[in-house]
Scaffold this motif. Structure first.
Motif, PDB file in Angstrom:
ATOM      1  N   CYS A 108       0.830  -1.211   0.000  1.00 50.29           N
ATOM      2  CA  CYS A 108       0.000   0.000   0.000  1.00 50.29           C
ATOM      3  C   CYS A 108       0.866   1.263   0.000  1.00 50.29           C
ATOM      4  O   CYS A 108       1.704   1.433   0.876  1.00 50.29           O
ATOM      5  CB  CYS A 108      -0.931  -0.003   1.216  1.00 50.29           C
ATOM      6  SG  CYS A 108      -1.872   1.524   1.369  1.00 50.29           S
ATOM      7  N   HIS A 114      -0.101   4.159   0.667  1.00 50.34           N
ATOM      8  CA  HIS A 114      -0.577   5.097   1.685  1.00 50.34           C
ATOM      9  C   HIS A 114      -0.004   4.758   3.054  1.00 50.34           C
ATOM     10  O   HIS A 114       0.420   5.643   3.792  1.00 50.34           O
ATOM     11  CB  HIS A 114      -2.106   5.092   1.739  1.00 50.34           C
ATOM     12  CG  HIS A 114      -2.731   5.315   0.392  1.00 50.34           C
ATOM     13  ND1 HIS A 114      -2.700   6.534  -0.237  1.00 50.34           N
ATOM     14  CD2 HIS A 114      -3.360   4.457  -0.459  1.00 50.34           C
ATOM     15  CE1 HIS A 114      -3.303   6.421  -1.413  1.00 50.34           C
ATOM     16  NE2 HIS A 114      -3.712   5.174  -1.570  1.00 50.34           N
ATOM     17  N   CYS A 115      -0.028   3.448   3.437  1.00 49.55           N
ATOM     18  CA  CYS A 115       0.396   3.076   4.793  1.00 49.55           C
ATOM     19  C   CYS A 115       1.484   2.008   4.832  1.00 49.55           C
ATOM     20  O   CYS A 115       1.967   1.647   5.892  1.00 49.55           O
ATOM     21  CB  CYS A 115      -0.824   2.620   5.620  1.00 49.55           C
ATOM     22  SG  CYS A 115      -1.401   0.958   5.164  1.00 49.55           S
ATOM     23  N   CYS A 149      -6.485  -1.696   0.360  1.00 46.84           N
ATOM     24  CA  CYS A 149      -5.612  -2.042   1.480  1.00 46.84           C
ATOM     25  C   CYS A 149      -6.441  -2.544   2.665  1.00 46.84           C
ATOM     26  O   CYS A 149      -7.410  -1.902   3.064  1.00 46.84           O
ATOM     27  CB  CYS A 149      -4.802  -0.818   1.886  1.00 46.84           C
ATOM     28  SG  CYS A 149      -3.792  -1.086   3.330  1.00 46.84           S
ATOM     29  N   CYS A 184      -5.611   0.162   5.838  1.00 45.27           N
ATOM     30  CA  CYS A 184      -6.139   1.532   5.859  1.00 45.27           C
ATOM     31  C   CYS A 184      -7.394   1.694   5.002  1.00 45.27           C
ATOM     32  O   CYS A 184      -8.039   2.745   5.045  1.00 45.27           O
ATOM     33  CB  CYS A 184      -5.061   2.536   5.444  1.00 45.27           C
ATOM     34  SG  CYS A 184      -4.687   2.548   3.683  1.00 45.27           S
TER      35      CYS A 184
END
Ligand code: ZN
Length: 320
Positions: free
Chosen positions: A45, A47-48, A64, A67
């Motif tokens: 991911c 993002h995280c 994901c 998140c």
């Protein structure tokens, strides 16, 4: 006589025929593996950093588990919001790396049957990504420095009596730029676009190791290099090489860049010159790599490169 490298079978490991025969799933897999090399193509991911994601197979997207955000293989990279299929994208990259002196957006758009602007933006994004390969790099050991002028051409008038002295500053367009290259022998080429060749002395302080031995021509502004480095000079009006004192590898870079500008792009604006300069340097430095290795290297760099502020929203901006 030895066969030229580009003519040997070793130089060809990728072809358009193979790309189109393998199809979209295979091309997609190539991008996944180069985006996430540490997990052999399994999604991470952006993002995280989560390693657990649901695959929305039909849309080639992921969600994901940690998140809950969605992403794709190109999310957060310079190829985000791509317009092409993975097959066409891979084919475009194959065509671009096959061009030993680069390729114009017009030719690329014809080969791929896509809009000129699509080809133009894609090629520039890829140039930006490959330029990042030497970002912050220094050259050392034996370093050749040289400069060459590009752009700002004034077409000579037909009649001799109408012609002006193009060397005079009042007759120049202000668009002329100098590309200065620092080239480590058997190493990397670092090109910069400046207004005057003498500006390059300041750049040298940043990108040339103090341990390096520097080779330059007789131009007087290079005299300043002697203060910082052991420097040898070659007087080009007398010889091009004097027992290893030469700038031949820098010259070789400039001849590739000249062939690129004259043979492919015909005209380059000062605004984009640094991109072509970087493209030629990358080709020069990897000229012994086969085309499959070059394509993988280019995709790997694009997958590592974040969204470009220069090219993001280019479509919206230029449509307005
Ligand atoms: Zn996440």
């Amino acid at each position: 006589m030895a066969q030229h490298f580009l003519l040997s079978a070793k130089a060809r490991t990728l072809s358009l025929k193979a790309i189109y025969a393998a199809g979209e799933d295979k091309a997609y897999e190539t991008f996944r593996k180069l985006r996430w090399p540490d997990t052999n193509g399994e999604p991470v991911c952006p993002h995280c950093g989560g390693l657990d994601a649901y695959e929305i197979t039909t849309r080639r997207r992921f969600k994901c588990a940690a998140c809950g955000k969605q992403f794709s293989v190109t999310s957060g990279t310079i190829l985000a919001s791509r317009k092409m299929s993975f097959t066409n994208l891979l084919a475009a990259i194959c065509i671009i790396v096959n061009g030993a002196k680069g390729i114009s957006a017009l030719q690329l758009s014809r080969d791929l049957d896509c809009q000129h602007k699509t080809a133009f933006v894609l090629a520039h994004k890829l140039r930006e990504a490959i330029a990042a390969e030497t970002k912050g790099a220094q050259v050392t050991d034996n370093v050749e420095v040289d400069g060459a002028y590009f752009g700002g051409h004034i077409r000579p008038r037909n009649r001799k009596e109408d012609r002006v002295d193009r060397r005079l500053s009042e007759h120049q367009t202000g668009k002329r730029r100098v590309v200065v290259a620092f080239r480590q022998r058997m190493g990397r080429t670092l090109p910069f676009v400046v207004r005057n060749e003498s500006d390059a002395v300041e750049l040298a302080k940043r990108v040339v190791s103090r341990e390096a031995i520097v080779y330059a021509d007789e131009a007087s502004h290079w005299d300043l290099l002697h203060d910082g480095w052991k420097t040898y000079r070659i007087n080009h009006s007398e010889a091009y090489s004097d027992y290893g004192i030469c700038t031949n590898q820098a010259e070789s870079y400039f001849s590739r860049l000249r062939r690129m500008v004259r043979g492919q792009h015909h005209h380059v604006s000062a605004q984009y010159l640094h991109q072509y300069a970087a493209h030629a340097a990358w080709l020069e430095d990897h000229h012994r790599d086969d085309n499959g290795a070059l394509a993988h290297r280019m995709i790997g760099l694009a997958m590592k490169h974040g969204v470009s502020p220069n090219w993001k929203g280019y479509w919206q901006r230029s449509a307005a």
